[in-house]
Write an enzyme that holds these catalytic residues in place. Structure first.
Site, short mmCIF file in Angstrom:
data_model
loop_
_atom_site.label_atom_id
_atom_site.label_comp_id
_atom_site.label_asym_id
_atom_site.label_seq_id
_atom_site.Cartn_x
_atom_site.Cartn_y
_atom_site.Cartn_z
N ASP A 1 114.47 20.07 -50.73
CA ASP A 1 113.52 19.84 -51.80
C ASP A 1 113.16 18.29 -51.38
O ASP A 1 113.90 17.64 -51.29
CB ASP A 1 113.82 19.87 -53.13
CG ASP A 1 112.85 19.43 -54.37
OD1 ASP A 1 111.64 19.73 -53.92
OD2 ASP A 1 113.15 19.25 -55.25
N ARG B 1 111.54 18.20 -66.55
CA ARG B 1 110.79 17.36 -65.27
C ARG B 1 111.34 16.24 -65.19
O ARG B 1 111.36 15.43 -66.07
CB ARG B 1 109.14 17.54 -65.72
CG ARG B 1 108.75 16.59 -64.91
CD ARG B 1 108.44 17.08 -63.65
NE ARG B 1 107.35 16.07 -62.73
CZ ARG B 1 107.30 15.99 -61.45
NH1 ARG B 1 108.02 17.03 -60.49
NH2 ARG B 1 106.63 15.03 -60.83
N THR C 1 111.93 23.33 -59.52
CA THR C 1 112.26 24.41 -60.56
C THR C 1 112.60 25.60 -59.53
O THR C 1 113.93 26.32 -59.92
CB THR C 1 111.02 24.87 -61.11
OG1 THR C 1 110.55 23.81 -61.98
CG2 THR C 1 111.39 25.90 -62.18
N GLN D 1 104.69 13.38 -54.22
CA GLN D 1 103.60 12.41 -54.64
C GLN D 1 103.31 11.83 -53.16
O GLN D 1 104.19 11.81 -52.02
CB GLN D 1 104.49 11.12 -55.33
CG GLN D 1 104.73 11.45 -56.80
CD GLN D 1 106.07 12.37 -56.81
OE1 GLN D 1 106.72 12.55 -55.96
NE2 GLN D 1 106.41 13.11 -57.93
N GLU E 1 104.42 18.15 -59.06
CA GLU E 1 104.63 18.94 -60.18
C GLU E 1 104.01 20.37 -60.04
O GLU E 1 103.46 20.90 -60.69
CB GLU E 1 103.34 18.35 -61.20
CG GLU E 1 104.02 16.98 -61.66
CD GLU E 1 103.21 16.50 -62.78
OE1 GLU E 1 103.27 16.78 -63.95
OE2 GLU E 1 102.56 15.36 -62.53
#
Length: 399
Positions: free
Chosen positions: A221, A191, A62, A225, A57
């Site tokens: 990308d 998201r 993005t 996590q 996040e």
């Protein structure tokens, strides 16, 4: 190429994205045009590989979306429609999380109608409805307009909630329309957890002053996590630049996967691991201090980084040439200094993945960014691209 990029990162001063300029006369043009063209061709023939790293996040996906918008003509109508279930899920998870936290935080609903709407939402499964029926829409609208839910949202740093929750709930009436097609801004705010590795390839024009033509980039990308980070090493080979994203706004939040761990502390710990990783030692390192717009909103709402990082108080007491900084400015400088301190600390090699003993000579190039702001990302990436091309020419001893 790797070392050239690294040198260029050291040579260029860090400037906030908002004040960057990208005039072609920033770069020397005195060489013969044909010489420049030949050298630019050498750069063009090499694909620049960029790896996006950072915690979950932080905004990595993005950035990938922005590259598509800026360099691959954005999204078709069919691709936009494919994003609808993802956006619906973002809305559903957000309202479900807010309703679920009301009792935990001891907040009452503002009306009996809102309580009935909450019971309805809690009776639904975790997955969003396929279609936004009238009953569902009425309940979501009632809840988002409830004073209790808004009070719960104001304390959303105390539980996991999407950064885009307010954006989507504020736009719920538009999104729930039967003819809805996601806008570019909607897609940027959507998201979905990244698992595995994704890649985007695009070409960027080279300024005429540097020979013209195009440069090809490959951007990777990877999931941020903890359980996804063991996959990162699969894409380390051949990487010429690392874009490390860190969310400035997460100073008062804890990890989803570990509620005892502060998110910003986790990001700093991860940055240290990336900085010291021997497989990335020759790659240029650029840090995007992202989501500073959300950070500023939090500070205006009364949140203070000193409550989570007590050392901030001493940092603000240091002598400065300009003492007219506001709290947002101090907070941005404090977070950046945390990163700078990591790059300057000597360290020992504790595992085979770390570089050897000593103080690294590498330096970082820092940008404060808003990943959902296309203009900001365009300016930042334009500057990075020009640095790469300019350094390839100057490294040949011609400037």
């Amino acid at each position: 190429m790797k070392l050239r990029l690294l040198r260029c990162l050291r040579q260029q001063p860090a400037k906030p994205a908002a004040v960057m300029t990208h005039k072609e006369d920033q770069y020397p043009v005195s060489l013969d045009h044909h010489v420049l063209k030949d050298m630019a061709k050498g750069v063009r023939d090499t694909t620049v590989k960029i790896l996006l790293l950072g915690t979950a996040e932080s905004g990595k996906t993005t950035i990938i979306k922005q590259m598509r918008i800026l360099h691959i003509n954005g999204f078709t109508d069919d691709e936009r429609r494919e994003k609808i279930p993802e956006i619906y899920q973002n809305i559903h998870e957000s309202i479900l999380q807010l309703v679920g936290q009301m009792g935990v935080l001891g907040i009452d609903f503002g009306s009996c109608t809102s309580e009935r709407s909450a019971d309805y939402i809690l009776s639904l499964p975790g997955s969003a409805p396929e279609y936004m029926n009238e009953e569902y829409c009425d309940h979501v609208t009632t809840l988002w307009n409830d004073v209790g839910i808004r009070a719960c949202y104001d304390r959303s740093n105390e539980f996991p909630l999407l950064d885009s929750a307010k954006y989507f709930l504020d736009n719920f009436v538009r999104i729930s329309d039967a003819e809805y097609i996601p806008s570019t801004e909607d897609i940027l705010h959507s998201r979905k957890i990244t698992t595995g590795i994704s890649q985007i390839t695009f070409r960027v024009p080279i300024p005429k002053s540097m020979g013209g033509g195009e440069q090809q980039f490959q951007m990777y990308d990877v999931g941020g996590q903890r359980d996804q980070r063991n996959k990162w090493i699969q894409v380390f080979e051949g990487i010429q630049a690392v874009l490390f994203l860190i969310s400035c706004s997460e100073f008062d939040q804890n990890l989803r996967e570990d509620p005892s761990q502060n998110r910003l502390q986790e990001a700093l710990k991860l940055f240290r691991a990336v900085w010291q990783n021997r497989f990335l030692a020759s790659a240029g390192l650029i840090v995007f201090l992202n989501k500073y717009d959300i950070m500023e909103r939090k500070i205006r709402a009364g949140k203070h980084i000193v409550d989570y990082f007590p050392e901030y108080e001493d940092f603000c007491k240091r002598p400065q040439q300009d003492n007219c900084f506001g709290e947002s400015d101090w907070t941005k400088m404090f977070i950046k200094q945390k990163l700078v301190d990591i790059t300057q600390e000597p360290f020992k090699r504790h595992s085979r993945n770390q570089v050897d003993l000593g103080t690294s000579e590498r330096e970082c190039y820092y940008h404060f960014t808003v990943a959902t702001d296309t203009r900001c990302i365009r300016d930042v990436f334009c500057d990075v691209q020009k640095m790469i091309l300019s350094e390839n020419v100057s490294s040949m001893g011609l400037f």
